[in-house]
Structure formats: structure tokens, C-alpha cells
Scaffold this motif. Structure first.
Motif, PDB file in Angstrom:
ATOM      1  N   LEU A 251      -9.892  28.625 -39.223  1.00 51.35           N
ATOM      2  CA  LEU A 251     -11.240  29.066 -38.273  1.00 51.35           C
ATOM      3  C   LEU A 251     -10.366  28.709 -37.095  1.00 51.35           C
ATOM      4  CD1 LEU A 251     -13.950  26.847 -40.162  1.00 51.35           C
ATOM      5  CD2 LEU A 251     -13.229  29.282 -40.242  1.00 51.35           C
ATOM      6  N   PRO A 252     -10.978  30.147 -36.208  1.00 56.88           N
ATOM      7  CA  PRO A 252     -10.718  30.103 -34.595  1.00 56.88           C
ATOM      8  C   PRO A 252     -11.849  28.838 -34.477  1.00 56.88           C
ATOM      9  CG  PRO A 252     -12.453  31.942 -35.104  1.00 56.88           C
ATOM     10  CD  PRO A 252     -11.712  31.016 -36.789  1.00 56.88           C
ATOM     11  N   PRO A 253     -10.681  28.282 -33.079  1.00 59.12           N
ATOM     12  CA  PRO A 253     -11.797  27.023 -32.451  1.00 59.12           C
ATOM     13  C   PRO A 253     -12.873  26.564 -31.336  1.00 59.12           C
ATOM     14  CG  PRO A 253      -8.990  27.993 -31.420  1.00 59.12           C
ATOM     15  CD  PRO A 253      -9.700  28.799 -31.732  1.00 59.12           C
ATOM     16  N   HIS A 254     -13.636  27.656 -31.869  1.00 54.91           N
ATOM     17  CA  HIS A 254     -14.808  27.524 -31.170  1.00 54.91           C
ATOM     18  C   HIS A 254     -15.946  27.104 -32.913  1.00 54.91           C
ATOM     19  CE1 HIS A 254     -14.470  31.921 -32.540  1.00 54.91           C
ATOM     20  NE2 HIS A 254     -16.212  31.881 -32.753  1.00 54.91           N
ATOM     21  N   LEU A 255     -15.521  27.256 -33.688  1.00 56.93           N
ATOM     22  CA  LEU A 255     -16.111  27.688 -35.700  1.00 56.93           C
ATOM     23  C   LEU A 255     -15.815  25.915 -36.189  1.00 56.93           C
ATOM     24  CD1 LEU A 255     -16.228  30.623 -36.138  1.00 56.93           C
ATOM     25  CD2 LEU A 255     -17.675  29.751 -35.414  1.00 56.93           C
ATOM     26  N   TYR A 256     -14.047  25.095 -35.294  1.00 57.33           N
ATOM     27  CA  TYR A 256     -13.921  24.484 -36.435  1.00 57.33           C
ATOM     28  C   TYR A 256     -15.246  23.302 -36.015  1.00 57.33           C
ATOM     29  CZ  TYR A 256      -9.586  25.109 -35.035  1.00 57.33           C
ATOM     30  OH  TYR A 256      -8.314  25.393 -34.529  1.00 57.33           O
ATOM     31  N   SER A 257     -16.244  22.958 -35.516  1.00 57.63           N
ATOM     32  CA  SER A 257     -17.431  21.718 -35.065  1.00 57.63           C
ATOM     33  C   SER A 257     -17.843  22.063 -36.588  1.00 57.63           C
ATOM     34  CB  SER A 257     -18.101  21.917 -34.339  1.00 57.63           C
ATOM     35  OG  SER A 257     -18.599  22.955 -33.607  1.00 57.63           O
ATOM     36  N   HIS A 258     -18.850  23.983 -36.555  1.00 56.90           N
ATOM     37  CA  HIS A 258     -19.467  23.991 -37.837  1.00 56.90           C
ATOM     38  C   HIS A 258     -18.599  23.769 -39.093  1.00 56.90           C
ATOM     39  CE1 HIS A 258     -22.282  25.994 -35.612  1.00 56.90           C
ATOM     40  NE2 HIS A 258     -21.382  25.798 -34.056  1.00 56.90           N
ATOM     41  N   GLY A 259     -17.264  24.608 -39.130  1.00 55.12           N
ATOM     42  CA  GLY A 259     -16.539  24.702 -39.889  1.00 55.12           C
ATOM     43  C   GLY A 259     -16.438  23.137 -41.040  1.00 55.12           C
ATOM     44  N   SER A 260     -15.770  22.264 -40.096  1.00 55.48           N
ATOM     45  CA  SER A 260     -15.795  20.950 -40.394  1.00 55.48           C
ATOM     46  C   SER A 260     -17.426  20.087 -41.139  1.00 55.48           C
ATOM     47  CB  SER A 260     -16.070  19.795 -39.306  1.00 55.48           C
ATOM     48  OG  SER A 260     -15.238  18.421 -39.677  1.00 55.48           O
ATOM     49  N   SER A 261     -18.788  20.385 -40.317  1.00 53.91           N
ATOM     50  CA  SER A 261     -19.390  20.107 -41.094  1.00 53.91           C
ATOM     51  C   SER A 261     -20.100  20.416 -41.748  1.00 53.91           C
ATOM     52  CB  SER A 261     -20.901  20.002 -39.452  1.00 53.91           C
ATOM     53  OG  SER A 261     -21.366  22.000 -39.416  1.00 53.91           O
ATOM     54  N   MET A 262     -19.850  21.636 -42.292  1.00 55.12           N
ATOM     55  CA  MET A 262     -20.173  22.612 -43.465  1.00 55.12           C
ATOM     56  C   MET A 262     -20.051  22.083 -44.448  1.00 55.12           C
ATOM     57  SD  MET A 262     -20.078  26.329 -44.576  1.00 55.12           S
ATOM     58  CE  MET A 262     -21.680  27.002 -42.913  1.00 55.12           C
ATOM     59  N   LEU A 263     -18.090  21.603 -44.257  1.00 56.91           N
ATOM     60  CA  LEU A 263     -16.564  21.146 -45.561  1.00 56.91           C
ATOM     61  C   LEU A 263     -17.998  19.722 -45.802  1.00 56.91           C
ATOM     62  CD1 LEU A 263     -14.616  21.994 -46.746  1.00 56.91           C
ATOM     63  CD2 LEU A 263     -13.160  21.159 -45.289  1.00 56.91           C
ATOM     64  N   GLY A 264     -18.199  19.077 -44.842  1.00 53.51           N
ATOM     65  CA  GLY A 264     -18.539  17.352 -45.074  1.00 53.51           C
ATOM     66  C   GLY A 264     -19.814  17.670 -45.765  1.00 53.51           C
ATOM     67  N   THR A 265     -21.349  18.673 -45.461  1.00 56.66           N
ATOM     68  CA  THR A 265     -22.218  18.459 -46.254  1.00 56.66           C
ATOM     69  C   THR A 265     -21.732  19.146 -47.656  1.00 56.66           C
ATOM     70  OG1 THR A 265     -22.757  19.617 -43.645  1.00 56.66           O
ATOM     71  CG2 THR A 265     -24.686  20.120 -45.820  1.00 56.66           C
ATOM     72  N   LEU A 266     -21.018  20.264 -48.110  1.00 54.13           N
ATOM     73  CA  LEU A 266     -20.674  20.544 -48.758  1.00 54.13           C
ATOM     74  C   LEU A 266     -20.408  19.765 -49.837  1.00 54.13           C
ATOM     75  CD1 LEU A 266     -21.061  24.331 -49.058  1.00 54.13           C
ATOM     76  CD2 LEU A 266     -22.112  23.254 -49.665  1.00 54.13           C
ATOM     77  N   GLN A 267     -19.274  18.921 -49.285  1.00 59.78           N
ATOM     78  CA  GLN A 267     -18.552  17.684 -50.450  1.00 59.78           C
ATOM     79  C   GLN A 267     -20.107  16.567 -50.510  1.00 59.78           C
ATOM     80  OE1 GLN A 267     -15.875  14.910 -48.115  1.00 59.78           O
ATOM     81  NE2 GLN A 267     -14.660  17.828 -47.758  1.00 59.78           N
TER      82      GLN A 267
END
Length: 346
Positions: A251-267
Motif C-alpha cells: 500500500l502507498p503511505p496514505h492508505l496505511y491507516s485504512h489498510g491496517s484498520s481493514m486488516l484488523g477488522t477482518l481478522q
């Protein structure tokens, strides 16, 4: 990432043994009494010691998205759990599942709309990055399989084989410790060899371990149970660290927070979904056999075998996903489209 995997894996590995010890000497309520001060200390030291290394940005929370997401994912898991219960709750469970899916659809539509203004609660443009999407799918299925087995094994060992909670915890502890302690080693191997030489064998190992659990019986030697559980945990270790690293690195840096939150949510959703799924399958199968006159113990054992079989069948998907993963983060970036890297705002 290997060190992070060590931290998040060793704690669950020790959990069953510590919980078993507490249950040997006290009520199940003591589990929450013990966790409460630990949670308080984590909160205190976290607020005092964890430093913010990112640049704060002005943003807002869309509370409609929060509400719809909670109703959607919560309804999906709760409705599924009702399907395995007796007493005419199947219709209610199906209704809640349908309502949950509908709420998730509303959530997705809402995020797509908010993306045009630049303030979505969860930016779905992360899914436009192929390596991240594949990693997300593999991690979700992996957590589903892991938590499903973690709920089935204690039921098998305690209800069917008569082990105490402490004995059960000690039996599954070696596999969990192996998973955690291998984290840094797997991280170094990922740096040297890339993802595919680790994730592909790891995915195959997950399927083999879950397939082996479909053969549980009243006489299966405990060393076989320990070996299959250790194989599952080691295979997950070989999978999680590379996939975490590869997915977020794509992911590009501006999507890090969204990628991390989506990863945590789906886990979390996958873990809850996996638990509800295997218990529903086991209960439904056992209830059907008991209604046909089968002995209750034999019916429950048959239900466990079927539940493990469903988990193994789902885990087959991880092999196909692992075969499509790029070897390294640089390769992942080259495969993703340049347009997906660019933020769109109002």
C-alpha cells in the motif's frame, strides 16, 4: 513483523494453559478478574509510553458507517450462531444473517460514496492493490481456521476425552509457542527468500493439519493431537508474517491507516465467523444424528469431524491464493496499477 508476530502469538499460546490453571482453582469469573488489572496496566503504560510517529490530519468519523458496520458484521456472526441451536431458531438465524449481509452492502455503498469526498471510514481503494487484497483474503481464512480449531480442540479434549482445562491448555501450548517463537526466524527467511517459499508450504500444512483433525476419535493418541496442532501452528507462522508484511508493504503511505484498520477488522470478524461456523456445523450434525437415534457421544464426535472438514475445505482456498502472491514487496508494487496509488479527494 516477525517480532510483532511473536508478541501476538505467544500470548494466545499461553492463554489456554493460564486459563486452565485459573479454572482448576476458581470460577470462570476469575478469568475476567485476572484480565482486568492487566488491561488497566496496558492502557496506562500505553498512554504514557507509546509515541505518535505519524503526522496528525484533520478528519471526521462517519457515525452512520460505524453503526451499519456493527449491525452488519455483528448480525452476520450472531445469525450464523443461531443456525446451530435447537428450538426453532433456524428461521430467525437466517433472517438475521440476511439482514447482516444487507447492512454490509449498505456499508460498502456508503464507503464508495464517501470516497468521493475523501473521508471514508474505511477506504476500499486498498482493495485495488492486488497483493493487499490477496493478503487480506489469506489472513482472514487463516484466522478463521485457527480460531475454529482453537474452539473445537478444547471441546474434543475435555468433553470427549475427559481432560481437565489445565491438561488441555498444556497439550495445545507447545504448538502456540512454536508459532510465536518462529516469528522472527520466519521474518528473516522472508527477507532472504521472499513470500512464496514460505506461504505456499504453510498453506499446504494448514490444510493437512485440519484434514488430520477430521480423523479424531475416542482413541486417537494424544501425541497425534499435539503433532497436528503443532503442524497447524507452525504452518500459520510460516504464513502470517510474510503475508502481513507483503500486504501492508503493497500500500502507498496514505492508505496505511485504512489498510491496517481493514486488516484488523477482518481478522476479528473472521475469527468470530470461524468460531460460529464450526460450532454451528458441529451442533447441527450432532443434533441430526441424535434425532436419528445415534448415541450422543458418537453424534458429537461426528459433528466435530464434519466441522474440521469444513475448515479444511475453506483452507484449500489459501493454497490458491498463496500461489498468486508476489515474492516480494517490490514486485507487489510493480503489479499494482499506478492509478490505485493516487488519492482522490474533493
Amino acid at each position: 513483523m516477525g517480532n510483532v508476530t511473536l508478541a501476538i502469538s505467544v500470548a494466545p499460546a499461553l492463554g489456554p494453559a493460564v486459563s486452565g490453571l485459573i479454572l482448576q482453582v476458581g470460577s470462570w469469573r476469575m478469568l475476567f478478574v485476572v484480565v482486568l488489572p492487566i488491561a488497566a496496566l496496558v492502557t496506562l503504560f500505553g498512554m504514557r509510553k507509546v509515541e505518535n510517529i505519524s503526522e496528525p490530519q484533520v478528519s471526521s468519523i462517519d457515525w452512520l458507517s460505524v453503526s451499519v458496520a456493527a449491525l452488519g458484521f455483528g448480525g452476520l456472526v450472531y445469525g450464523l450462531s443461531l443456525l446451530g441451536e435447537s428450538g426453532g431458531k433456524v428461521g430467525l438465524g437466517i433472517g438475521i444473517v440476511v439482514a447482516g449481509v444487507a447492512a454490509i452492502v449498505v456499508f460498502v455503498i456508503r464507503q464508495l460514496k464517501l470516497q468521493r469526498t475523501g473521508v471514508p471510514l474505511m477506504d476500499l481503494r486498498t482493495l485495488g492493490h492486488r497483493a493487499y487484497g490477496l493478503s487480506l483474503a489469506l489472513i482472514s481464512i487463516g484466522f478463521l481456521a485457527m480460531l475454529g480449531s482453537m474452539i473445537l480442540l478444547p471441546l474434543y479434549l475435555q468433553n470427549m476425552r475427559g481432560l481437565s482445562p489445565l491438561e488441555t491448555g498444556l497439550l495445545v501450548m507447545p504448538g502456540g509457542l512454536a508459532m510465536g517463537l518462529l516469528g522472527p526466524t520466519v521474518g528473516k527467511m522472508f527477507d532472504r527468500f521472499g513470500s512464496r517459499p514460505l506461504v505456499l508450504p504453510g498453506s499446504i500444512g494448514i490444510v493437512i493439519a485440519l484434514g488430520g483433525f477430521t480423523q479424531v476419535s475416542m482413541t486417537m493418541p494424544y501425541w497425534q493431537v499435539l503433532g497436528l496442532h503443532a503442524l497447524l501452528m507452525v504452518s500459520l507462522a510460516a504464513t502470517f508474517t510474510p503475508v502481513f508484511t507483503l500486504g501492508m508493504g503493497a500500500l502507498p503511505p496514505h492508505l496505511y491507516s485504512h489498510g491496517s484498520s481493514m486488516l484488523g477488522t477482518l481478522q476479528q470478524v473472521a475469527a468470530a465467523f470461524g468460531t460460529a461456523l464450526v460450532v454451528t456445523v458441529m451442533t447441527a450434525r450432532a443434533g441430526h444424528l441424535v434425532a436419528d437415534g445415534v448415541d450422543a457421544a458418537a453424534a458429537e464426535l461426528s459433528g466435530m469431524k464434519l466441522a474440521f472438514g469444513v475448515a479444511a475445505a475453506l483452507a484449500l482456498v489459501t493454497i490458491a491464493v498463496a500461489a498468486k502472491l508476489p515474492r516480494r514487496i517490490a514486485a507487489a508494487g510493480a503489479q499494482d496499477g499506478g492509478a490505485a496509488d493516487q488519492p482522490t479527494g474533493s
